[in-house]
Design a protein around this motif. Structure first.
Motif, short mmCIF file in Angstrom:
data_model
loop_
_atom_site.label_atom_id
_atom_site.label_comp_id
_atom_site.label_asym_id
_atom_site.label_seq_id
_atom_site.Cartn_x
_atom_site.Cartn_y
_atom_site.Cartn_z
N LEU A 157 18.22 -10.59 5.44
CA LEU A 157 17.69 -11.79 5.71
C LEU A 157 18.53 -12.17 4.16
CD1 LEU A 157 13.58 -10.94 4.86
CD2 LEU A 157 14.99 -12.43 6.16
N LYS A 158 19.54 -11.21 3.42
CA LYS A 158 20.43 -11.17 2.22
C LYS A 158 21.98 -11.99 3.03
CE LYS A 158 23.58 -10.12 -0.99
NZ LYS A 158 23.82 -8.69 -1.91
N ASP A 159 21.50 -11.48 4.37
CA ASP A 159 22.76 -12.55 5.13
C ASP A 159 22.60 -13.63 5.35
OD1 ASP A 159 23.97 -10.67 4.71
OD2 ASP A 159 23.44 -9.43 7.08
N LEU A 160 22.04 -14.33 5.03
CA LEU A 160 20.47 -16.03 5.84
C LEU A 160 20.88 -16.27 4.67
CD1 LEU A 160 17.57 -15.67 8.18
CD2 LEU A 160 19.96 -15.80 8.62
N GLY A 161 21.36 -15.62 3.65
CA GLY A 161 21.92 -16.62 2.29
C GLY A 161 19.86 -16.56 1.21
N LEU A 162 20.16 -16.33 1.60
CA LEU A 162 18.06 -15.81 0.84
C LEU A 162 18.47 -14.48 -0.38
CD1 LEU A 162 15.84 -16.00 4.26
CD2 LEU A 162 16.79 -17.82 2.51
N ASP A 163 17.52 -14.68 -1.10
CA ASP A 163 17.40 -13.12 -2.46
C ASP A 163 15.72 -12.88 -1.87
OD1 ASP A 163 17.83 -11.95 -4.10
OD2 ASP A 163 17.29 -13.50 -5.44
N VAL A 164 15.98 -11.79 -1.94
CA VAL A 164 14.27 -11.72 -2.31
C VAL A 164 14.20 -10.47 -3.37
CG1 VAL A 164 13.11 -9.08 -1.38
CG2 VAL A 164 14.65 -9.92 0.46
N VAL A 165 12.81 -11.80 -4.23
CA VAL A 165 13.38 -11.40 -5.66
C VAL A 165 12.16 -10.53 -6.10
CG1 VAL A 165 14.06 -13.78 -6.56
CG2 VAL A 165 11.23 -13.42 -6.17
N LYS A 166 10.31 -10.37 -5.26
CA LYS A 166 9.88 -9.42 -5.01
C LYS A 166 9.82 -9.24 -3.84
CE LYS A 166 6.42 -10.48 -6.99
NZ LYS A 166 4.67 -11.68 -7.30
N GLY A 167 8.80 -7.93 -3.84
CA GLY A 167 7.97 -7.28 -2.95
C GLY A 167 7.13 -6.49 -2.96
N THR A 168 5.89 -6.53 -2.12
CA THR A 168 4.85 -5.31 -2.45
C THR A 168 4.74 -4.86 -1.30
OG1 THR A 168 2.95 -7.17 -1.99
CG2 THR A 168 4.03 -6.91 -4.14
N VAL A 169 4.28 -3.82 -0.99
CA VAL A 169 3.64 -2.77 -0.10
C VAL A 169 2.70 -2.40 -0.30
CG1 VAL A 169 4.01 -0.84 1.92
CG2 VAL A 169 5.97 -2.34 0.64
N THR A 170 1.82 -3.12 0.90
CA THR A 170 0.05 -2.64 0.86
C THR A 170 -0.61 -1.70 1.55
OG1 THR A 170 -0.19 -4.57 -0.31
CG2 THR A 170 -2.22 -3.59 0.44
N THR A 171 -1.21 -0.47 1.46
CA THR A 171 -1.99 0.20 2.31
C THR A 171 -3.15 -0.55 2.50
OG1 THR A 171 0.06 1.12 2.49
CG2 THR A 171 -1.42 2.08 4.15
N GLU A 172 -3.92 -0.51 4.07
CA GLU A 172 -5.58 -0.34 4.07
C GLU A 172 -5.42 0.03 5.25
OE1 GLU A 172 -6.87 -4.13 2.82
OE2 GLU A 172 -5.95 -4.71 0.57
N GLY A 173 -6.14 0.95 5.12
CA GLY A 173 -6.55 2.45 6.30
C GLY A 173 -5.80 2.38 6.90
N THR A 174 -5.67 1.81 8.24
CA THR A 174 -4.60 2.34 9.45
C THR A 174 -2.94 1.55 9.12
OG1 THR A 174 -5.52 1.68 10.90
CG2 THR A 174 -5.56 4.30 10.65
N VAL A 175 -3.59 0.07 8.05
CA VAL A 175 -2.68 -0.93 8.29
C VAL A 175 -1.70 -1.11 7.29
CG1 VAL A 175 -2.14 -3.28 8.65
CG2 VAL A 175 -4.10 -2.29 10.48
N THR A 176 -0.23 -1.05 6.98
CA THR A 176 0.71 -1.81 5.92
C THR A 176 1.33 -2.96 5.99
OG1 THR A 176 1.27 1.06 5.81
CG2 THR A 176 2.69 -0.56 5.33
N GLN A 177 0.84 -3.42 5.13
CA GLN A 177 0.93 -5.19 4.73
C GLN A 177 2.75 -4.98 3.71
OE1 GLN A 177 -1.82 -7.89 4.11
NE2 GLN A 177 -2.80 -7.87 6.10
N THR A 178 3.32 -6.18 4.22
CA THR A 178 4.70 -5.29 3.45
C THR A 178 5.02 -7.67 3.13
OG1 THR A 178 5.57 -3.80 4.33
CG2 THR A 178 7.58 -5.51 2.75
N LYS A 179 5.57 -8.26 1.80
CA LYS A 179 5.65 -9.02 1.54
C LYS A 179 6.96 -9.19 0.89
CE LYS A 179 0.67 -11.14 1.22
NZ LYS A 179 -0.30 -11.67 -0.20
N PHE A 180 7.81 -10.24 1.22
CA PHE A 180 8.74 -10.68 0.61
C PHE A 180 8.56 -11.76 -0.01
CE2 PHE A 180 10.66 -7.62 3.99
CZ PHE A 180 10.91 -6.73 3.26
N PHE A 181 9.20 -11.91 -1.25
CA PHE A 181 8.59 -13.09 -1.70
C PHE A 181 10.86 -13.78 -1.87
CE2 PHE A 181 5.02 -11.35 -2.89
CZ PHE A 181 3.96 -12.01 -3.90
N ILE A 182 10.93 -14.67 -0.78
CA ILE A 182 12.57 -14.70 -1.10
C ILE A 182 12.76 -16.35 -1.74
CG2 ILE A 182 12.64 -13.39 0.60
CD1 ILE A 182 12.23 -15.92 2.70
N THR A 183 13.93 -16.75 -2.67
CA THR A 183 14.50 -17.70 -2.05
C THR A 183 15.72 -18.01 -2.14
OG1 THR A 183 14.97 -16.56 -4.99
CG2 THR A 183 13.21 -17.36 -5.22
#
Length: 289
Positions: free
Chosen positions: A116-142
């Motif tokens: 994502l950085k190579d595309l000229g983007l900045d990951v300003v924040k990220g969250t990883v949430t595990t609920e049951g057997t599913v892991t969700q990763t969120k990137f907040f990018i600008t």
């Protein structure tokens, strides 16, 4: 899958019950850990959740920053989860949110953040949430250049395809569940998307000044760009969008308007006819609209 960009901080939120201790980190319920870019963290770990007295984790896929030694897949895995890539333009006014899930198989995603950085983007924040057997990763990018959220449809499509390509690279078993696994994966999908996934197009009012366009169809490279181009050709403005790639299916929502107002019945029908024409030509292999 792996991925990584230089971050000022990366907030990892883990919700598990009971708490899980992973690679020296003790994550309690609703805890937040700030990872400093000046310290060295090994990308060779995967988040998993604990149920009762045993850890639910079918396989761990290792990935390094430079892509070396990237695979370590258990041959005993039979149940492959559905990969989901969601690009959310509505929730945060100042950042584009990219959410990725693939059951419990995602690791640190260092290589994806780097891509994502190579595309000229900045990951300003990220969250990883595990609920049951599913892991969700969120990137907040600008955008690195301006610090603003991503608006360019071409760049949004590049983000989507970059994440899917990394998913195919670091989790090759996902190719059987992704439309692009047909051309770029190690195993093509069992279902043929043009035969098994019908196209659905709906338009409804979303207030007096905009309409909501919902499209569900087979996924393919360049889909987002073609849809936006069709709307531009009939002078319809895309105000925001949610681009959801769920396995073989693209489920996209667009908030649209025409000269500052919601689409009337005639214009809605024109747009739907144009979109159906494009999808019909795509299914038959003719040149795109």
């Amino acid at each position: 899958m792996a991925t990584g960009a230089a971050l000022s901080s990366f907030s990892v939120n883990i919700r598990t019950n009971p708490p899980v201790k992973i690679s020296g980190f003790d994550f309690s319920s609703s805890t937040t850990t700030q990872l400093s870019p000046y310290k060295s963290y090994s990308p060779h770990f995967a988040f998993c959740s604990r149920g009762s007295s045993r850890i639910v984790s079918k396989s761990i896929v290792k990935a390094s920053i430079d892509g070396v030694d990237s695979l370590g897949i258990s041959s005993l895995d039979a149940d492959i989860p559905t990969p989901i890539v969601l690009i959310d333009q509505d929730t945060d006014p100042s950042a584009t949110i990219v959410q990725l899930s693939f059951g419990d198989r995602l690791g640190a995603l260092i290589d994806t953040m780097k891509a994502l950085k190579d595309l000229g983007l900045d990951v300003v924040k990220g969250t990883v949430t595990t609920e049951g057997t599913v892991t969700q990763t969120k990137f907040f990018i600008t955008l690195l250049s301006s610090g603003r959220k991503v608006e360019d449809p071409d760049l949004l499509e590049k983000i989507r395809l970059t994440i899917i390509n990394n998913l195919l690279k670091y989790h090759p078993e996902s190719s059987s569940r992704l439309a692009m696994g047909e051309a770029f994966g190690i195993q093509a999908p069992v279902k043929k998307v043009d035969a098994d996934i019908p196209t659905h197009i709906h338009i409804k009012d979303d207030g007096p000044k905009r309409s909501l366009l919902c499209i569900e169809t087979e996924d393919r490279p360049g889909l987002l760009l073609e849809i936006v181009k069709i709307m531009a050709d009939v002078n319809i403005t895309v105000e925001s969008a949610e681009i959801d790639t769920e396995g073989l299916v693209a489920k996209d929502k667009f908030h649209v308007s025409y000269r500052g107002a919601a689409l009337n019945e005639t214009l809605s029908q024109v747009l739907m006819n144009c979109l159906r024409y494009y999808f019909r030509k795509s299914e038959t292999g003719e040149d795109s609209y």
